[in-house]
Structures are given as C-alpha cells and as structure tokens.
Motif scaffolding. Sequence first.
Motif, PDB file in Angstrom:
ATOM      1  N   SER A   1       0.886  -1.317  -0.103  1.00 33.65           N
ATOM      2  CA  SER A   1      -0.017  -0.054   0.191  1.00 33.65           C
ATOM      3  C   SER A   1       0.818   1.267   0.122  1.00 33.65           C
ATOM      4  CB  SER A   1      -1.037  -0.019   1.192  1.00 33.65           C
ATOM      5  OG  SER A   1      -0.208  -0.297   2.281  1.00 33.65           O
ATOM      6  N   LEU A   2       1.836   1.237   0.636  1.00 29.93           N
ATOM      7  CA  LEU A   2       2.881   2.604   0.727  1.00 29.93           C
ATOM      8  C   LEU A   2       3.500   2.575  -0.560  1.00 29.93           C
ATOM      9  CD1 LEU A   2       4.268   2.108   4.360  1.00 29.93           C
ATOM     10  CD2 LEU A   2       2.630   3.937   3.562  1.00 29.93           C
ATOM     11  N   THR A   3       3.808   1.543  -1.368  1.00 36.32           N
ATOM     12  CA  THR A   3       4.529   1.690  -2.544  1.00 36.32           C
ATOM     13  C   THR A   3       3.371   2.457  -3.626  1.00 36.32           C
ATOM     14  OG1 THR A   3       6.146  -0.268  -1.978  1.00 36.32           O
ATOM     15  CG2 THR A   3       5.847   0.282  -4.305  1.00 36.32           C
ATOM     16  N   LEU A   4       2.271   1.603  -3.654  1.00 35.10           N
ATOM     17  CA  LEU A   4       1.400   2.410  -4.606  1.00 35.10           C
ATOM     18  C   LEU A   4       1.090   3.520  -4.484  1.00 35.10           C
ATOM     19  CD1 LEU A   4      -1.278  -0.751  -4.351  1.00 35.10           C
ATOM     20  CD2 LEU A   4       0.117   0.139  -6.459  1.00 35.10           C
TER      21      LEU A   4
ATOM     22  N   PRO B 201       6.269   8.483 -11.701  1.00 41.69           N
ATOM     23  CA  PRO B 201       7.214   7.424 -11.685  1.00 41.69           C
ATOM     24  C   PRO B 201       8.130   7.679 -10.630  1.00 41.69           C
ATOM     25  CG  PRO B 201       6.471   7.908 -14.019  1.00 41.69           C
ATOM     26  CD  PRO B 201       5.945   8.920 -13.065  1.00 41.69           C
ATOM     27  N   ALA B 202       8.836   6.762 -10.272  1.00 42.03           N
ATOM     28  CA  ALA B 202      10.087   6.967  -9.419  1.00 42.03           C
ATOM     29  C   ALA B 202      11.129   5.803  -9.412  1.00 42.03           C
ATOM     30  CB  ALA B 202       9.439   6.885  -7.718  1.00 42.03           C
ATOM     31  N   ARG B 203      12.419   6.206  -9.193  1.00 42.54           N
ATOM     32  CA  ARG B 203      13.330   5.127  -9.342  1.00 42.54           C
ATOM     33  C   ARG B 203      13.360   4.601  -7.729  1.00 42.54           C
ATOM     34  NH1 ARG B 203      18.472   8.399 -11.967  1.00 42.54           N
ATOM     35  NH2 ARG B 203      19.329   6.327 -11.796  1.00 42.54           N
ATOM     36  N   PHE B 204      13.961   3.252  -8.086  1.00 42.93           N
ATOM     37  CA  PHE B 204      14.037   2.485  -6.922  1.00 42.93           C
ATOM     38  C   PHE B 204      14.518   3.181  -5.421  1.00 42.93           C
ATOM     39  CE2 PHE B 204      15.839  -0.574  -3.844  1.00 42.93           C
ATOM     40  CZ  PHE B 204      14.879  -1.998  -3.885  1.00 42.93           C
ATOM     41  N   GLY B 205      15.667   3.862  -5.501  1.00 45.72           N
ATOM     42  CA  GLY B 205      16.022   4.696  -4.517  1.00 45.72           C
ATOM     43  C   GLY B 205      15.229   5.627  -4.048  1.00 45.72           C
TER      44      GLY B 205
ATOM     45  N   VAL C 272       1.931  -2.121 -11.355  1.00 41.99           N
ATOM     46  CA  VAL C 272       3.183  -1.454 -11.709  1.00 41.99           C
ATOM     47  C   VAL C 272       4.029  -1.870 -12.986  1.00 41.99           C
ATOM     48  CG1 VAL C 272       5.701  -1.034 -10.684  1.00 41.99           C
ATOM     49  CG2 VAL C 272       3.426  -1.120  -9.219  1.00 41.99           C
ATOM     50  N   GLU C 273       4.626  -0.879 -13.621  1.00 45.24           N
ATOM     51  CA  GLU C 273       5.595  -1.275 -14.834  1.00 45.24           C
ATOM     52  C   GLU C 273       6.796  -0.874 -14.396  1.00 45.24           C
ATOM     53  OE1 GLU C 273       2.626  -0.570 -18.475  1.00 45.24           O
ATOM     54  OE2 GLU C 273       3.427   1.078 -17.842  1.00 45.24           O
ATOM     55  N   ARG C 274       7.800  -1.631 -14.816  1.00 44.88           N
ATOM     56  CA  ARG C 274       9.137  -1.321 -14.689  1.00 44.88           C
ATOM     57  C   ARG C 274       9.778  -0.895 -16.104  1.00 44.88           C
ATOM     58  NH1 ARG C 274      14.085  -4.287 -15.200  1.00 44.88           N
ATOM     59  NH2 ARG C 274      15.593  -3.614 -13.716  1.00 44.88           N
ATOM     60  N   HIS C 275      10.240   0.445 -16.012  1.00 49.11           N
ATOM     61  CA  HIS C 275      10.886   0.979 -17.340  1.00 49.11           C
ATOM     62  C   HIS C 275      12.374   1.104 -17.321  1.00 49.11           C
ATOM     63  CE1 HIS C 275       6.980   2.277 -19.681  1.00 49.11           C
ATOM     64  NE2 HIS C 275       6.509   2.113 -18.402  1.00 49.11           N
TER      65      HIS C 275
ATOM     66  N   VAL D 173      16.371   2.810 -14.264  1.00 55.87           N
ATOM     67  CA  VAL D 173      15.011   2.161 -14.333  1.00 55.87           C
ATOM     68  C   VAL D 173      14.174   2.703 -13.307  1.00 55.87           C
ATOM     69  CG1 VAL D 173      13.857   0.050 -13.399  1.00 55.87           C
ATOM     70  CG2 VAL D 173      16.461   0.192 -14.566  1.00 55.87           C
ATOM     71  N   ASP D 174      12.876   2.976 -13.966  1.00 58.69           N
ATOM     72  CA  ASP D 174      11.937   3.641 -12.920  1.00 58.69           C
ATOM     73  C   ASP D 174      10.805   2.716 -12.883  1.00 58.69           C
ATOM     74  OD1 ASP D 174       9.979   4.504 -15.133  1.00 58.69           O
ATOM     75  OD2 ASP D 174      11.251   6.324 -15.346  1.00 58.69           O
ATOM     76  N   TYR D 175       9.790   3.083 -11.997  1.00 57.27           N
ATOM     77  CA  TYR D 175       8.571   2.434 -11.752  1.00 57.27           C
ATOM     78  C   TYR D 175       7.427   3.115 -11.972  1.00 57.27           C
ATOM     79  CZ  TYR D 175      11.831  -1.295 -10.111  1.00 57.27           C
ATOM     80  OH  TYR D 175      12.852  -2.260 -10.135  1.00 57.27           O
ATOM     81  N   ARG D 176       6.351   2.779 -12.549  1.00 60.03           N
ATOM     82  CA  ARG D 176       5.169   3.701 -12.761  1.00 60.03           C
ATOM     83  C   ARG D 176       4.097   2.810 -12.579  1.00 60.03           C
ATOM     84  NH1 ARG D 176       6.393   6.509 -18.161  1.00 60.03           N
ATOM     85  NH2 ARG D 176       8.242   6.424 -16.954  1.00 60.03           N
TER      86      ARG D 176
END
Length: 119
Positions: free
Chosen positions: A31-34, A41-45, A72-75, A82-85
């Motif tokens: 839930s916090l990640t969503l 979008p955000a990068r892992f760090g 979630v998609e990993r780009h 790499v980012d996630y959106r």
Amino acid sequence: MSDDTRRPFDVFNGACPSREVLEHVTSRWGSLTLAALSPEPARFGELRRCVDGVSDKMLSQTLKALESDGLVERHVHSTLHVDYRLTPEGERVATAVKDLILALYAVMPDVMEAKARTA
C-alpha cells in the motif's frame, strides 16, 4: 460483505485469485509503494527513501509482486536508469489506497484518544 450482484471474483473465497492481489495491495509495503508511486514514476532509491523503513529486499519483492499483478510497470531507460510507474489499473487501486490513507488521517485524533484511554 453482502451483495446480490454476482461478480466473477470473490475475495472472501480463499481460492479466488483476487485474494492474492488483495494481499499484495494491502500489505504494509504494497500500500505504501502504490501511494508513493502516485502521481509520478520513481526510481528504486527514491521509493526506498519515500517509504521509510522498507529494506531493499522487501521493496524489490513488493515491486515484483505488484508488477506481476499488472499494477506497476518497470521501465528501463538505460543500464543505470530504471523507474517504476503505475499502470492504469495501478492508478485505480492507488487512488483507493490514498483515500484509505486520508480516511485514516481523519480518524487518527479519535484513535489516539482511544489508545490513551486504554493505556
């Protein structure tokens, strides 16, 4: 939850595949990640810093689970970027999660008062 409308999925049925997705979405890190990925979008760090207390391992597992659920998609932009959106489905679920967070904030004074009474 009583509802006369027939739905193709029933989270109250232990064999329903929606149960697993609900577990991913409603876990602390899910839930916090969503919520952290909405609105951009955000990068892992960046996610790790935003979601205080999550380990690299748990964040990685959470992102993989949400990605496998199609939320979630990993780009990959380059070998170093790499980012996630959120997908459109992820945005829909993240909106509900954020509404839940706002509802929680609204009742927190009463929750804190109740906790003080029972302490």
